[in-house]
Design an enzyme around this catalytic site. Structure first.
Site, PDB file in Angstrom:
ATOM      1  CB  CYS A  23      35.624  -6.790  61.317  1.00 13.20           C
ATOM      2  SG  CYS A  23      34.737  -5.313  61.822  1.00 13.20           S
TER       3      CYS A  23
ATOM      4  CD  GLU B   5      30.407  -7.665  67.171  1.00 14.03           C
ATOM      5  OE1 GLU B   5      30.437  -7.989  65.973  1.00 14.03           O
ATOM      6  OE2 GLU B   5      29.348  -7.454  67.781  1.00 14.03           O
TER       7      GLU B   5
HETATM    8  P1  NAP Z   1      43.362 -11.105  68.197  1.00 14.70           P
HETATM    9  O1  NAP Z   1      44.758 -11.498  67.961  1.00 14.70           O
HETATM   10  O2  NAP Z   1      42.372 -12.156  68.479  1.00 14.70           O
HETATM   11  O3  NAP Z   1      43.435 -10.048  69.380  1.00 14.70           O
HETATM   12  C1  NAP Z   1      42.293  -9.372  69.829  1.00 14.70           C
HETATM   13  C2  NAP Z   1      42.495  -8.922  71.258  1.00 14.70           C
HETATM   14  O4  NAP Z   1      42.574 -10.069  72.127  1.00 14.70           O
HETATM   15  C3  NAP Z   1      43.778  -8.139  71.497  1.00 14.70           C
HETATM   16  O5  NAP Z   1      43.510  -7.113  72.428  1.00 14.70           O
HETATM   17  C4  NAP Z   1      44.709  -9.191  72.088  1.00 14.70           C
HETATM   18  O6  NAP Z   1      45.719  -8.626  72.883  1.00 14.70           O
HETATM   19  C5  NAP Z   1      43.737  -9.979  72.921  1.00 14.70           C
HETATM   20  N1  NAP Z   1      44.165 -11.346  73.229  1.00 14.70           N
HETATM   21  C6  NAP Z   1      44.944 -12.157  72.486  1.00 14.70           C
HETATM   22  N2  NAP Z   1      45.066 -13.355  73.103  1.00 14.70           N
HETATM   23  C7  NAP Z   1      44.348 -13.279  74.251  1.00 14.70           C
HETATM   24  C8  NAP Z   1      44.085 -14.182  75.317  1.00 14.70           C
HETATM   25  N3  NAP Z   1      44.567 -15.418  75.318  1.00 14.70           N
HETATM   26  N4  NAP Z   1      43.319 -13.755  76.337  1.00 14.70           N
HETATM   27  C9  NAP Z   1      42.793 -12.512  76.348  1.00 14.70           C
HETATM   28  N5  NAP Z   1      43.010 -11.616  75.364  1.00 14.70           N
HETATM   29  C10 NAP Z   1      43.763 -11.994  74.329  1.00 14.70           C
HETATM   30  O7  NAP Z   1      42.768 -10.279  66.973  1.00 14.70           O
HETATM   31  P2  NAP Z   1      43.442  -9.075  66.172  1.00 14.70           P
HETATM   32  O8  NAP Z   1      44.501  -9.679  65.328  1.00 14.70           O
HETATM   33  O9  NAP Z   1      43.798  -7.938  67.084  1.00 14.70           O
HETATM   34  O10 NAP Z   1      42.232  -8.561  65.290  1.00 14.70           O
HETATM   35  C11 NAP Z   1      41.970  -8.997  63.987  1.00 14.70           C
HETATM   36  C12 NAP Z   1      40.685  -9.787  63.939  1.00 14.70           C
HETATM   37  O11 NAP Z   1      39.637  -9.050  64.578  1.00 14.70           O
HETATM   38  C13 NAP Z   1      40.193 -10.050  62.566  1.00 14.70           C
HETATM   39  O12 NAP Z   1      39.886 -11.404  62.453  1.00 14.70           O
HETATM   40  C14 NAP Z   1      38.940  -9.204  62.422  1.00 14.70           C
HETATM   41  O13 NAP Z   1      37.971  -9.736  61.550  1.00 14.70           O
HETATM   42  C15 NAP Z   1      38.447  -9.139  63.804  1.00 14.70           C
HETATM   43  N6  NAP Z   1      37.658  -7.936  64.000  1.00 14.70           N
HETATM   44  C16 NAP Z   1      36.312  -8.039  64.148  1.00 14.70           C
HETATM   45  C17 NAP Z   1      35.552  -6.907  64.336  1.00 14.70           C
HETATM   46  C18 NAP Z   1      34.067  -6.977  64.500  1.00 14.70           C
HETATM   47  O14 NAP Z   1      33.475  -5.988  64.916  1.00 14.70           O
HETATM   48  N7  NAP Z   1      33.435  -8.080  64.216  1.00 14.70           N
HETATM   49  C19 NAP Z   1      36.166  -5.651  64.392  1.00 14.70           C
HETATM   50  C20 NAP Z   1      37.530  -5.583  64.235  1.00 14.70           C
HETATM   51  C21 NAP Z   1      38.268  -6.744  64.050  1.00 14.70           C
HETATM   52  P3  NAP Z   1      47.195  -8.376  72.293  1.00 14.70           P
HETATM   53  O15 NAP Z   1      47.048  -7.400  71.185  1.00 14.70           O
HETATM   54  O16 NAP Z   1      47.930  -7.829  73.439  1.00 14.70           O
HETATM   55  O17 NAP Z   1      47.695  -9.710  71.821  1.00 14.70           O
END
Ligand code: NAP
Length: 528
Positions: free
Chosen positions: A300, A261
């Protein structure tokens, strides 16, 4: 609840609470900057964590029927309800959200769990789900095939985003646990506290077989290395992180399933008949302003592009601006505040950079940060006021169609005719949701179908549903959540359709008597 002494939040793995060692990451209050807690996942025995969940919790969960597991979900609902006040306090402190926004996450989680519990109860004593009737493979019907679904004998790993620490856990865990698959959740670090606390409450209540629900707070390092061929991974977060994950051998070599997602350039379309002054126009304006400000636009599903006939651009800009100007931004503890902070200073920086990026091609119609006086929140806070940008000729834009600014930001986009509007919405390259606003329900049929292949959900609104419609950005557990293409290609929820991801389908061929016997202890895979 004592919030004064920042504690190290422990991880729960292999049925034990374990403190991470090594470097700790601080969780902060995005309004005051205070340190609230620390997390660390360093030094955990991840092999033991995965094998305990897979080998001990999994069989115990699957010894229960679907109906029994649904009853456990109802018990989880009761536990979460009993601790709701604490969850609100954590959300205020750690996510900077006003109570109505915390509700979207916390009460949204509880409602989703209770919906899945009710639907799951209809599966009764079954241990197997059937996929259609038996089909003869021999002329005399002595040899036949029937497709069955069985729960995958692995672990469900959730790597979650920061914006839904409660709902993001339970909307997935409800389906996994109902399927009989143990869960390991790694919440986003910045808001991990609420997830960790909810897991702690459910563990303490002794509702699930030991090891069914684990939480790892902090770095995700090493988690995917433990993913085996029967495990499933759900990732929610940015498209960039998703791309890194997809390249991992867990998926490229071991063929584990991944559901993504990711980010999404959702749109709302004012149809040509919805002239200013008509009810549908007002519904559109209300929804755009609401979507921009609920959870400070950190959803999102939020509307990022509001599409209007070019001739109504000015009327729409004025009406949306008028609503945004009523937003009171600041410290969620102050009762006059209607919109809290972003989740962190890092997000604030990213959002301000994103706005500047879009301003290179879009005009600024309203900027809630000009002369901003945030209530009880200084410049050191992660507060950002709402910003409405505008582009009269939508087709001339590039950035507004491909840059998701994850904050209280949207672009008003002019279109020439309905075909142009549909083409502009589709420039998101696949999105979670598009909403349509018209005074004529049936007039929305053609655009709804024209957009369904590029959107996980099409939300259509006319005056007859003014009170009953569920909102553009609200993810209802009965409806599919996810989207094709850029949105990640994932599918979640949709009632009991959610169980599909956690099951393996197999074609069992054999003598007709065996194929008939497969129906014992089984029900047809539910359609919704
Ligand atoms: P993110 O930076 O991609 O992080 C998401 C998750 O991935 C966090 O738990 C993060 O951990 C982890 N992560 C980061 N780098 C990683 C790696 N190399 N390997 C494994 N895990 C890793 O996203 P975010 O900033 O938290 O969320 C915002 C985004 O999520 C927005 O773009 C939004 O649109 C999207 N979103 C989508 C939905 C949906 O249902 N489609 C729902 C909510 C949000 P850490 O926090 O420890 O870095």
């Amino acid at each position: 609840m004592d919030m004064r002494t920042p504690a190290l939040l422990e991880n729960y793995v292999a049925g034990q609470w374990v403190a991470g060692s090594g470097e700790r990451t601080a969780l902060t209050d995005p309004v005051t900057g205070d340190t609230l807690a620390f997390v660390s996942s360093a030094g955990l025995d991840l092999d033991a964590a995965f094998s305990y969940a897979r080998d001990t919790a999994g069989p115990a969960l699957r010894a229960l029927s679907y109906g029994e597991r649904a009853a456990r979900l109802s018990q989880i609902v009761a536990t979460l309800q009993a601790n709701r006040d604490d969850y609100y306090a954590i959300a205020t402190a750690n996510a900077g959200t006003v109570a109505t926004d915390s509700a979207v996450d916390i009460d949204g989680a509880i409602y989703t769990l209770s919906t899945l519990a009710k639907l799951g109860a209809t599966l009764g004593d079954a241990h197997t789900l059937l996929d259609g009737a038996a089909v003869p493979l021999a002329k005399d019907a002595s040899f036949a095939v029937r497709h069955v679904f069985r729960p995958t004998p692995g672990v469900a790993l959730f790597i979650n985003a920061f914006n839904f620490p409660a709902w993001g856990l339970w909307e997935k865990a409800a389906a996994a646990l109902l399927s009989g698959v143990p869960v390991i959740v790694k919440p986003a670090t910045s808001t991990a506290w609420l997830t960790q606390r909810m897991v702690a409450d459910v563990v303490a209540a002794g509702i699930l077989p030991p090891g069914s629900l684990s939480v790892i707070c902090g770095s995700a390092a090493g988690l995917l290395d433990r993913i085996g061929p029967f495990d499933v991974v759900s990732f929610t977060g940015s498209a960039d992180t998703a791309a890194t994950l997809r390249a991992h051998p867990a998926f490229t070599q071991r063929s584990a399933r991944i559901n993504v997602e990711a980010d999404s350039l959702n749109s709302a379309i004012l149809l040509p008949d919805a002239l200013p002054g008509t009810p549908a126009f007002d519904q559109f304006v209300r929804e755009v302003a609401r979507e921009m400000t609920v959870k400070s636009g950190q959803k999102c599903t939020a509307i990022r592009r509001a599409l209007v006939p070019a001739e109504h651009f000015d009327a729409a800009a004025a009406a949306i601006t008028e609503r945004l100007a009523r937003t009171v931004v600041g410290n969620p503890r102050n009762e006059t505040v209607t919109m809290g902070a972003l989740v962190s200073l890092a997000q604030k920086r990213a959002v301000l950079e994103g706005i500047a990026h879009l301003q290179a091609e879009a005009e600024t119609l309203y900027d809630g940060n000009r002369d901003a006086a945030f209530v009880d929140a200084g410049p050191q806070s992660a507060c950002v006021g709402p910003v409405l940008l505008g582009l009269r000729d939508g087709a001339s834009g590039v950035r507004i169609h491909d840059t998701e600014v994850f904050g209280p930001v949207a672009t008003l986009v002019g279109y020439r005719d309905l075909d142009d509007a549909i083409a502009l919405a589709r420039r998101a390259q696949g999105a979670l949701v598009v909403s349509l606003y018209s005074n004529d329900a049936v007039a929305m049929r053609a655009p709804a179908l024209a957009l369904a292949d590029a959107h996980g959900r099409v939300h259509a609104v006319d005056p007859s549903v003014a009170k009953s419609q569920t909102g553009h950005g609200n993810v209802m557990p009965q409806s599919l959540h996810g989207g094709p293409g850029r949105a990640g290609g994932g599918e979640e929820l949709g009632g009991l359709r959610a169980l599909r991801f956690y099951h393996v389908r197999s074609a069992v061929q054999g003598p007709a008597a065996l194929v008939e016997a497969l129906t014992q202890d089984a029900v047809e895979f539910p359609k919704g």
